[in-house]
Design an enzyme around this catalytic site. Structure first.
Site, PDB file in Angstrom:
ATOM      1  N   HIS A 120       0.762  -1.145   0.077  1.00  0.00           N
ATOM      2  CA  HIS A 120      -0.176   0.005   0.006  1.00  0.00           C
ATOM      3  C   HIS A 120       0.870   1.198   0.138  1.00  0.00           C
ATOM      4  O   HIS A 120       2.039   1.134   0.539  1.00  0.00           O
ATOM      5  CB  HIS A 120      -1.037  -0.028   1.367  1.00  0.00           C
ATOM      6  CG  HIS A 120      -1.979   1.000   1.317  1.00  0.00           C
ATOM      7  ND1 HIS A 120      -1.656   2.190   1.796  1.00  0.00           N
ATOM      8  CD2 HIS A 120      -3.282   0.839   1.243  1.00  0.00           C
ATOM      9  CE1 HIS A 120      -2.874   3.066   1.816  1.00  0.00           C
ATOM     10  NE2 HIS A 120      -3.958   2.211   1.568  1.00  0.00           N
ATOM     11  N   ASP A 198       3.493  -4.246   7.996  1.00  0.00           N
ATOM     12  CA  ASP A 198       2.387  -3.536   7.765  1.00  0.00           C
ATOM     13  C   ASP A 198       1.099  -4.615   8.219  1.00  0.00           C
ATOM     14  O   ASP A 198       1.032  -5.300   7.324  1.00  0.00           O
ATOM     15  CB  ASP A 198       2.536  -2.933   6.434  1.00  0.00           C
ATOM     16  CG  ASP A 198       0.936  -2.080   6.219  1.00  0.00           C
ATOM     17  OD1 ASP A 198      -0.002  -2.254   7.021  1.00  0.00           O
ATOM     18  OD2 ASP A 198       0.697  -1.569   5.054  1.00  0.00           O
ATOM     19  N   GLN A 201      -3.804  -5.210   6.785  1.00  0.00           N
ATOM     20  CA  GLN A 201      -4.740  -6.217   6.278  1.00  0.00           C
ATOM     21  C   GLN A 201      -4.717  -7.493   6.915  1.00  0.00           C
ATOM     22  O   GLN A 201      -5.590  -8.406   6.541  1.00  0.00           O
ATOM     23  CB  GLN A 201      -4.743  -6.355   4.845  1.00  0.00           C
ATOM     24  CG  GLN A 201      -4.878  -5.190   4.238  1.00  0.00           C
ATOM     25  CD  GLN A 201      -6.394  -4.656   4.128  1.00  0.00           C
ATOM     26  OE1 GLN A 201      -7.322  -5.606   4.170  1.00  0.00           O
ATOM     27  NE2 GLN A 201      -6.668  -3.171   3.725  1.00  0.00           N
ATOM     28  N   LYS A 224     -10.040  -1.341  10.321  1.00  0.00           N
ATOM     29  CA  LYS A 224     -10.197  -2.261   9.547  1.00  0.00           C
ATOM     30  C   LYS A 224     -10.691  -3.370  10.165  1.00  0.00           C
ATOM     31  O   LYS A 224     -10.907  -4.669   9.719  1.00  0.00           O
ATOM     32  CB  LYS A 224      -8.434  -2.559   8.972  1.00  0.00           C
ATOM     33  CG  LYS A 224      -7.885  -1.521   8.350  1.00  0.00           C
ATOM     34  CD  LYS A 224      -8.146  -1.449   6.583  1.00  0.00           C
ATOM     35  CE  LYS A 224      -7.011  -0.632   6.345  1.00  0.00           C
ATOM     36  NZ  LYS A 224      -7.760   0.146   5.021  1.00  0.00           N
ATOM     37  N   CYS A 363      -4.492   2.161  -3.850  1.00  0.00           N
ATOM     38  CA  CYS A 363      -3.482   2.997  -3.218  1.00  0.00           C
ATOM     39  C   CYS A 363      -2.152   1.763  -3.512  1.00  0.00           C
ATOM     40  O   CYS A 363      -1.208   1.773  -2.490  1.00  0.00           O
ATOM     41  CB  CYS A 363      -3.396   3.319  -1.677  1.00  0.00           C
ATOM     42  SG  CYS A 363      -4.747   4.304  -1.558  1.00  0.00           S
TER      43      CYS A 363
HETATM   44  C1  LIG Z   1      -2.081  -2.826   3.592  1.00  0.00           C
HETATM   45  C2  LIG Z   1      -2.401  -1.431   4.217  1.00  0.00           C
HETATM   46  N1  LIG Z   1      -1.588  -0.630   4.708  1.00  0.00           N
HETATM   47  C3  LIG Z   1      -1.885   0.601   5.002  1.00  0.00           C
HETATM   48  C4  LIG Z   1      -2.972   1.242   5.083  1.00  0.00           C
HETATM   49  C5  LIG Z   1      -3.320   2.402   5.313  1.00  0.00           C
HETATM   50  O1  LIG Z   1      -4.245   2.327   6.406  1.00  0.00           O
HETATM   51  P1  LIG Z   1      -4.845   3.578   7.125  1.00  0.00           P
HETATM   52  O2  LIG Z   1      -5.557   4.451   5.854  1.00  0.00           O
HETATM   53  O3  LIG Z   1      -5.877   3.209   8.238  1.00  0.00           O
HETATM   54  O4  LIG Z   1      -3.609   4.482   7.657  1.00  0.00           O
HETATM   55  C6  LIG Z   1      -4.062   0.191   4.485  1.00  0.00           C
HETATM   56  C7  LIG Z   1      -5.402   0.772   4.082  1.00  0.00           C
HETATM   57  O5  LIG Z   1      -6.173   0.457   3.249  1.00  0.00           O
HETATM   58  C8  LIG Z   1      -4.011  -1.095   3.739  1.00  0.00           C
HETATM   59  O6  LIG Z   1      -4.610  -1.921   3.275  1.00  0.00           O
END
Ligand SMILES: Cc1ncc(COP(=O)(O)O)c(C=O)c1O
Length: 408
Positions: A120, A198, A201, A224, A363
């Protein structure tokens, strides 16, 4: 007893307020259970006061509830100590903290950072900016689009004495597949390199035990996994956090301030400048209590069953290309395209049918680029979804296909 999605769904008022919605955008954000919603309302209605500040009852009570929430999250991910839990706005904020503070402390010109092309943007752009700022190299582990795996041999060759951190997602938000984090962490640690996971997900779809993973940093967002928006954490091993300089400065993160010098508060407060989002943190504690009452094995097993059902149904439609290898295990997300139909056009028709899916690059533009597409349609599942939701999606996709092919 099998998982009962309807019993679970009954905890989510969103669905009783909109009986026709087919909500399949859970990887973007999940709906909120009533216990979380009530907790937020109850806190504001009874105990609201700023935390870690006042000597009065309300402030002490709010501080107690806020720190209880930190402990709940600590136990949920099995961190050793609550001072390893830094409250952030979410995953993005948590990664930015590390990409600023860790990099400031541990990196010099000529060093390198390793990540993957399936991240992401939250776990890609902060490292790209850090690399620019400190004259570092950003190295990217090759991803094989034939078998949807990271090339671990190539990864090992990317690591050298100047590698200072490896930042990798545990589950792809586009493909729903897990990355080989155990192998990556083990190899990185054999070279004394820390790893950031990270978990945005993965956290909603698998148990996270940070001690077992031996991850150095873990980022995740409450929203999430049924929790409130605007709150998440950075987990960091104490040995790293203690050595890192503050990320932001202001109230609460200080120890002593004089005209010409400031000393900083202890962990975790050193990284929590300003009034924290204590109300949402407390409500997140209620979310965690709720999740802890569920049988997580059943819940995660049911999610897998839903994914497999969706794959089987969608792959029976001849006009669908699915971005998945069914033999791999999947966690929530299923990406696909319809032959000759732009994903935004498809999603517009699906929206008319009250089916909520995500479209676009998610993203994850570097991944889109190696998949050779500008975007996909993504359906993502939570344990309140049913096979009926998936059947509606399948019928919706047939309608979309007919709609755009009626003149052919
Ligand atoms: C794999 C991953 N990393 C980071 C994020 C960013 O999360 P946040 O927008 O809650 O900061 C997301 C959000 O969709 C994600 O799917």
């Amino acid at each position: 007893m099998p998982w009962d999605p309807i019993l679970f769904r009954n905890h989510f008022p969103f669905f009783s307020n909109d009986l026709d919605i087919t909500y399949l955008d859970n990887a973007a954000t999940t709906q909120k259970n009533i216990e979380t919603i009530n907790s937020l309302s109850f806190f504001y209605s009874h105990f609201n006061a700023n935390v870690h500040r006042g000597a009065h009852y309300l402030s002490i009570k709010a501080t107690e509830l806020f720190e209880d929430a930190r402990n709940k999250i600590q136990h949920f991910i099995n961190a050793k100590n609550s001072n390893e839990i830094i409250f952030t706005k979410g995953t993005t904020d948590a990664i930015n903290l590390v990409a600023f503070s860790y990099i400031e402390q541990f990196c010099k010109s000529g060093d390198n950072i390793i990540t993957t092309p399936i991240e992401h943007h939250s776990n890609f752009v902060p490292w790209q900016l850090a690399a620019k700022r400190k004259d570092l190299e950003l190295r990217v582990i090759p991803f094989n689009t034939n078998n949807y795996t990271l090339d671990l041999e190539a990864f090992k060759k990317l690591v050298d004495n100047n590698t200072k951190i490896i930042a990798i997602t545990q589950v792809s938000n586009v493909l729903g597949i897990a990355t080989p984090v155990n192998e990556i962490i083990q190899f990185a640690h054999s070279k004394n390199i820390p790893v950031l996971l990270d978990a945005a997900q993965s956290f909603p779809h698998m148990p996270i035990d940070v001690q077992q993973l031996d991850a150095d940093f873990v980022s995740l967002s409450a929203h999430k996994f049924y929790g409130p928006t605007g709150i998440g954490i950075l987990f960091g091993k104490e040995k790293w956090l203690a050595a890192m300089p503050p990320y932001q400065s202001g109230g609460e993160m200080i120890d002593q301030v004089s005209i010409d010098h400031t000393t900083f508060n202890e962990l975790p407060f050193k990284f929590e400048a300003g009034t924290p989002n204590y109300a949402d943190a407390i409500a997140w504690g209620a979310t965690i209590d709720f999740i802890n009452q569920c049988d997580k094995n059943l819940m995660f097993g049911y999610e897998e069953e839903l994914w497999n059902y969706a794959y089987q149904k969608l792959s029976s439609l001849p006009f669908i290309k699915i971005f998945a290898i069914p033999e791999q295990k999947h966690y929530g997300a299923l990406s696909f395209l319809l032959d000759g139909i732009h994903p935004y056009d498809a999603a517009t028709v699906l929206d008319e049918l009250k089916i909520a899916v995500r479209v676009g690059h998610h993203c994850a533009q570097p991944l889109m680029s190696i998949l050779g597409v500008s975007g996909t349609i993504r359906a993502s599942f939570a344990p309140y979804n049913t096979k009926d939701d998936i059947d509606k999606l399948v019928e919706g996709l047939k309608t979309v296909y007919k709609f755009f092919n009626k003149n052919k």
